[in-house]
Design an enzyme around this catalytic site. Structure first.
Site, short mmCIF file in Angstrom:
data_model
loop_
_atom_site.label_atom_id
_atom_site.label_comp_id
_atom_site.label_asym_id
_atom_site.label_seq_id
_atom_site.Cartn_x
_atom_site.Cartn_y
_atom_site.Cartn_z
N ARG A 1 -2.70 -0.40 -19.69
CA ARG A 1 -2.26 -1.63 -19.03
C ARG A 1 -1.50 -2.46 -20.06
NH1 ARG A 1 -4.85 -4.50 -21.99
NH2 ARG A 1 -3.74 -6.31 -21.21
N GLY A 2 -0.94 -3.57 -19.60
CA GLY A 2 -0.12 -4.41 -20.46
C GLY A 2 1.34 -4.07 -20.29
N ALA A 3 2.18 -5.08 -20.13
CA ALA A 3 3.58 -4.84 -19.81
C ALA A 3 4.29 -3.92 -20.80
CB ALA A 3 4.33 -6.18 -19.69
N ARG B 1 2.38 0.47 -10.02
CA ARG B 1 1.97 -0.93 -10.12
C ARG B 1 3.22 -1.77 -9.90
NH1 ARG B 1 -2.13 -3.39 -14.22
NH2 ARG B 1 -2.45 -4.68 -12.38
N GLN C 1 -10.77 -8.66 -19.14
CA GLN C 1 -9.90 -8.15 -20.22
C GLN C 1 -9.97 -9.04 -21.45
OE1 GLN C 1 -8.93 -8.47 -16.99
NE2 GLN C 1 -7.38 -6.96 -16.43
N ASP D 1 4.17 -10.27 -17.22
CA ASP D 1 4.46 -8.98 -16.60
C ASP D 1 5.83 -8.95 -15.93
OD1 ASP D 1 1.82 -7.13 -16.51
OD2 ASP D 1 1.28 -9.24 -16.54
N ASN E 1 2.07 -13.48 -14.55
CA ASN E 1 1.10 -13.02 -15.56
C ASN E 1 -0.27 -12.96 -14.90
OD1 ASN E 1 0.63 -12.21 -18.35
ND2 ASN E 1 -0.55 -14.09 -18.53
N LYS E 2 -1.24 -12.56 -15.69
CA LYS E 2 -2.61 -12.39 -15.18
C LYS E 2 -3.06 -13.63 -14.40
CE LYS E 2 -4.74 -9.52 -15.41
NZ LYS E 2 -4.93 -8.47 -14.36
#
Length: 351
Positions: free
Chosen positions: A50-52, A86, A193, A234, A244-245
């Site tokens: 995960r993570g852009a 995603r 996270q 993201d 973003n999150k």
């Protein structure tokens, strides 16, 4: 150990993706060998990777897997399935598209693109760390001298990239230069996270930190206990709105109330100039189970359902600066992510 990398196998000369299974941290540091696109999609969807920035690398390497395991027709079909696994993070689609451009030239050409994206991600992470540090020094010179109290959400460190990361990479730079007093890491519900991954990375680097429940962040800012907020992204739209999150938008509002900088750190590839504003971003909803079940224990009455957006959108006017590997952009001052179309967008977009 890199969060994601490519290795060449001795068996038949086929390569594979090696990645850390982030769902097992902090209890176990386990690497997976990913040899098919289906395996990679499964890892992406369950957030093993995960993570852009990491997703951009995964997208490109996934096309390399597809190319070596099939022909141009099957590889293109597999790549398109990977591309949409995603929807919110633009880097995944970008990485796939970059690698697909080389598909007609063969597997080695695709792999060369993928490895170049990996290497540029490493270079970019170091550039963002340096540029972010310099921005903080410019915005908060007195506090920098006495030590900064920084707040972040989710995980934006080496686990979210190949090495070092984005917002947490900046925080690491502040720590390494002796200017960090404390980091407040939001736990980041529903999958923790921040409490699992960011706290693990901060512990490993020896940086002072405390985890907080997400709902405590604005209160701490209002008390004057936070000097700046640093977050990842993201997707960044043409007008500077940032996905973003989930919970990031609330932090931006809290930072505005407290009068402290709210800084987004993300690679230039996260900027999506084809999407005009944040209202047009497809926000992934990950369903009920992540919210009502914690470590296998059901926390809500039977039949309870949840709204579970994985991301939210922060309007550009709440963002003090966007730091990329190439520049710093000030959306709050009407600076736009894309200078090339600035005149056209200024006439049509709300700030």
């Amino acid at each position: 150990m890199r969060a994601i990398d490519w290795f060449q196998s001795d068996q038949g000369g086929l390569g594979y993706i090696s990645l850390i299974d982030q769902t097992l941290l902090p209890d176990a540091l386990t690497t997976l060998q990913i040899r098919t696109v289906d395996e990679l999609i499964e890892c992406i969807q369950r957030l093993a990777v995960r993570g852009a920035p990491a997703l951009g690398v995964a997208g490109a390497m996934g096309v390399a897997l597809a190319a070596q395991n099939g022909n141009t027709v099957t590889a293109r079909a597999d790549a398109l399935r990977l591309r949409v696994s995603r929807p919110t993070a633009v880097n995944l689609a970008w990485g796939v598209d970059q690698a697909l451009e080389a598909l007609e030239r063969g597997t080695q050409a695709v792999l060369t693109v993928a490895l170049s994206i990996r290497d540029q991600d490493v270079i970019g992470s170091h550039a963002m760390a340096k540029r972010g540090y310099e921005l903080l020094a410019d915005l908060l010179p007195e506090k920098m001298a006495s030590g900064l109290n920084l707040l972040t959400i989710c995980n934006t460190g080496a686990l979210a990239a190949v090495e070092r990361g984005t917002a947490l990479g900046v925080i690491e730079e502040v720590f390494l230069r002796g200017n960090l007093k404390n980091v407040f890491a939001c736990e980041t519900r529903p999958l923790f996270q921040g409490a699992r991954l960011t706290a693990w990375e901060l512990s490993n680097m020896g940086a002072p930190h405390q985890t907080i429940v997400d709902s405590a962040a604005n209160f701490l800012m209002a008390q004057g206990r936070v000097d700046a907020v640093l977050v990842g992204a993201d997707r960044i739209t043409a007008n500077g709105d940032t996905a973003n999150k989930i919970g990031t938008f609330s932090l931006a509002l809290g930072a505005q109330f407290a009068g402290i900088p709210f800084i987004v750190v993300a690679p230039e590839t996260t900027i999506d100039c084809e999407t005009a504003t944040g209202d047009l971003i497809d926000i992934e909803d990950r369903g009920t189970e992540e919210v009502v079940v914690i470590n296998g224990k059901v926390m809500s009455p039977a039949g309870t359902t949840s709204v579970n957006p994985a991301f939210d959108v922060t309007p550009a006017r709440l963002i003090s600066a966007i730091v990329t590997d190439q520049r710093a952009i000030r959306p709050a001052l009407n600076e736009l992510p894309s200078d090339e179309v600035a005149n056209e967008m200024t006439a049509t977009f709300r700030f």
